[in-house]
Scaffold this active site. Structure first.
Site, mmCIF file in Angstrom:
data_model
loop_
_atom_site.group_PDB
_atom_site.id
_atom_site.type_symbol
_atom_site.label_atom_id
_atom_site.label_comp_id
_atom_site.label_asym_id
_atom_site.label_seq_id
_atom_site.Cartn_x
_atom_site.Cartn_y
_atom_site.Cartn_z
ATOM 1 N N ARG A 1 4.875 0.806 1.004
ATOM 2 C CA ARG A 1 5.176 -0.253 1.849
ATOM 3 C C ARG A 1 5.026 -1.549 1.288
ATOM 4 O O ARG A 1 4.264 -2.115 0.480
ATOM 5 C CB ARG A 1 4.290 -0.423 3.198
ATOM 6 C CG ARG A 1 4.381 0.709 3.957
ATOM 7 C CD ARG A 1 5.424 0.986 4.873
ATOM 8 N NE ARG A 1 6.149 -0.166 5.321
ATOM 9 C CZ ARG A 1 6.222 -0.946 6.074
ATOM 10 N NH1 ARG A 1 5.217 -0.850 7.098
ATOM 11 N NH2 ARG A 1 7.243 -1.889 6.192
ATOM 12 N N TYR B 1 0.806 -1.297 -0.081
ATOM 13 C CA TYR B 1 -0.084 -0.047 0.120
ATOM 14 C C TYR B 1 0.924 1.250 0.046
ATOM 15 O O TYR B 1 1.913 1.240 0.477
ATOM 16 C CB TYR B 1 -1.062 -0.104 1.277
ATOM 17 C CG TYR B 1 -0.444 0.267 2.467
ATOM 18 C CD1 TYR B 1 -0.230 -0.715 3.289
ATOM 19 C CD2 TYR B 1 -0.306 1.649 2.888
ATOM 20 C CE1 TYR B 1 0.439 -0.564 4.673
ATOM 21 C CE2 TYR B 1 0.131 1.890 4.365
ATOM 22 C CZ TYR B 1 0.508 0.833 5.030
ATOM 23 O OH TYR B 1 1.084 1.276 6.430
ATOM 24 N N HIS C 1 1.813 -7.217 10.704
ATOM 25 C CA HIS C 1 2.219 -6.697 11.834
ATOM 26 C C HIS C 1 1.970 -8.020 13.074
ATOM 27 O O HIS C 1 0.993 -8.556 13.147
ATOM 28 C CB HIS C 1 1.317 -5.399 12.356
ATOM 29 C CG HIS C 1 1.574 -4.394 11.489
ATOM 30 N ND1 HIS C 1 2.655 -3.439 11.833
ATOM 31 C CD2 HIS C 1 0.844 -4.092 10.659
ATOM 32 C CE1 HIS C 1 2.493 -2.291 11.102
ATOM 33 N NE2 HIS C 1 1.552 -2.595 10.290
#
Lengths: 206, 242
Positions: free
Chosen positions: B158, B148, B163
């Site tokens: 990115r 994105y 995460h």
């Protein structure tokens, strides 16, 4: 079609993404701006709400309840609206830390107006000659590596705390939350300053 | 690249973690401490850490392809991510909580702050929670996230990432990191990934495609082990032969 059951053969070291020649700690990366979706309440869509209540409301715990609150400020003194705080409070004297009495763990973020984080808990018990305190873990967009700090209480005797004593005199106050007596119990305030004048003391724990 | 400043370290070892001030990552400039980190002697550290019982998990918490369905299945490439959580001696960490969050297959987060024009998926929030088992293993079933765009620099994107937030045996072992995918051309341009000063450290954040974990007619398999804290040591395992 029906979903197959994943094979549960134990994972073998030779299949690791970290072969022996690369073995070592996994590096930190930022929580980024969107951690709320996974780590704290995100409207009605959250499955895993954050927890500002370290003491469940139903707990028959005798100690006085307190509120701990503050902001996270950047180099310009502006509130950081996308910070995450995890706090850890060590065991209560003689009390088993469990989810019916005290979780010992809390999480808050700074999306509210003014950028305040907030926790509801009880005063930690002094341990090992240290003044009552909470450990704070701080992650935010802009930090590739998180920060660790502590919060002490202004109405306690902090003069002999060995960690505070190890710090430069003029910086100790950056860790001490100031008590205000307001309706609903005592309120302790502490702003965490990331950079510049009055910068909060952060600790190296690695 | 910007030259790296020295970072405070304990005498025993050099930290593998990125510097706080890393100007290529623009957000760090006003938010990184300027003072040195102060030591927190082991004797003064608080013992233990948060304990999360399995009772707090729901059956599909580890499966983002199911845990947010409203009117159907989320769209994207299914992946099964399995890995082990290890300490710096290579021993498994049992009963540890892992929390994950990610963009959807189009590279869009459900978060209200994400204004990327890629579509949202009504059946996907991209959040999961898992406890490691007695072997220190976890398993995540999800969709491969898309890349994105972000505003850090001109034409910044990115790399695809998930995460991971991990609690170890005590509070100071807490780690938040990101899992990347092998061969992603965006890694070379990403200041968040490149902010890790050590090449070996960067490589540890890349998952490994594993055909033996791949589920026939169901999901591609990826291996992603995570090592918490302390000095790099030779793991107490048989040597690998990759």
């Amino acid at each position: 079609m029906t979903e197959p059951h994943p094979a549960r053969a134990p994972l073998r070291p030779e299949g690791s993404n970290i072969p022996a020649r690369l073995f070592g700690p996994s590096p930190s990366q930022t929580v980024g701006p969107y951690f709320h979706q996974g780590l704290v309440q995100h409207g009605e869509q959250s499955r895993f709400p954050g927890d500002q209540q370290l003491v469940p409301g139903t707990a028959l715990y005798p100690s006085e309840r307190l509120t701990l609150t503050g902001r996270v400020l950047d180099a310009d003194g502006l509130p950081v609206p996308d910070a995450l705080l995890d706090v850890w409070q060590a065991d209560l004297a003689g009390q088993r830390v469990d989810e019916t009495v005290l979780t010992g763990f809390g999480r808050s973020d700074t999306r509210q107006d003014g950028g305040f984080w907030r926790f509801h808990t009880v005063k930690p018990v002094p341990r090992a000659g240290q003044a009552p305190h909470l450990d704070v873990w701080l992650g935010l967009r802009g930090l590739l590596t998180h920060l660790v700090t502590r919060v002490y209480f202004s109405d306690e005797d902090n003069a002999a705390d060995p960690l505070l004593l190890s710090l430069p005199l003029q910086r100790r106050g950056t860790l001490i939350a100031v008590r205000e007596d307001v309706p609903g119990g005592p309120l302790y305030r502490l702003d965490i300053r990331l950079q510049g004048e009055g910068e909060t003391v952060f600790f190296n724990v690695y | 690249m910007t030259p790296r400043e020295s970072r405070p370290t304990s005498p025993e070892h050099v930290s593998v973690h990125p510097l706080h001030l890393y100007p290529a990552y623009a957000s760090s400039v006003k938010r990184a401490p300027h003072e040195l980190l102060m030591p927190l002697p082991a004797a003064l550290r608080d013992p233990g850490g948060p304990v999360f019982g399995a009772g707090r998990l729901r059956p599909d918490d580890h499966d983002t392809t199911r845990n947010a369905r409203i009117n159907g299945e989320p769209i994207g490439e299914r992946i099964l991510v399995r890995g082990r959580l290890l300490d710096s001696s290579g021993r498994p960490i049992r009963g540890a909580l892992l929390e994950t969050w990610q963009a959807n297959a189009a590279g869009r987060y459900i978060h209200t702050g994400d204004q990327h024009t890629a579509p949202l998926d009504p059946n996907f929030t991209g959040t999961a929670r898992m406890l490691t088992d007695d072997q220190g293993e976890y398993e995540l079933l999800t969709l491969r996230p898309g890349a994105y765009p972000w505003r850090n620099h001109a034409n910044a994107w990115r790399p695809a990432h998930i995460h991971f937030s991990v609690f170890g045996r005590n509070f100071t072992q807490r780690l938040v990191t990101q899992m990347y995918f092998p061969g992603d051309p965006l890694l070379a341009y990403d200041p968040i990934y490149q902010g890790v000063p050590d090449e070996k450290g960067r490589q540890r954040l890349i998952s490994r495609f594993d055909l033996s974990l791949t589920q026939p007619h169901w999901a591609l398999g990826y291996r992603f082990d995570i090592v918490l804290g302390g000095d790099a040591q030779t793991p107490l395992e048989e040597p690998d032969h990759d």
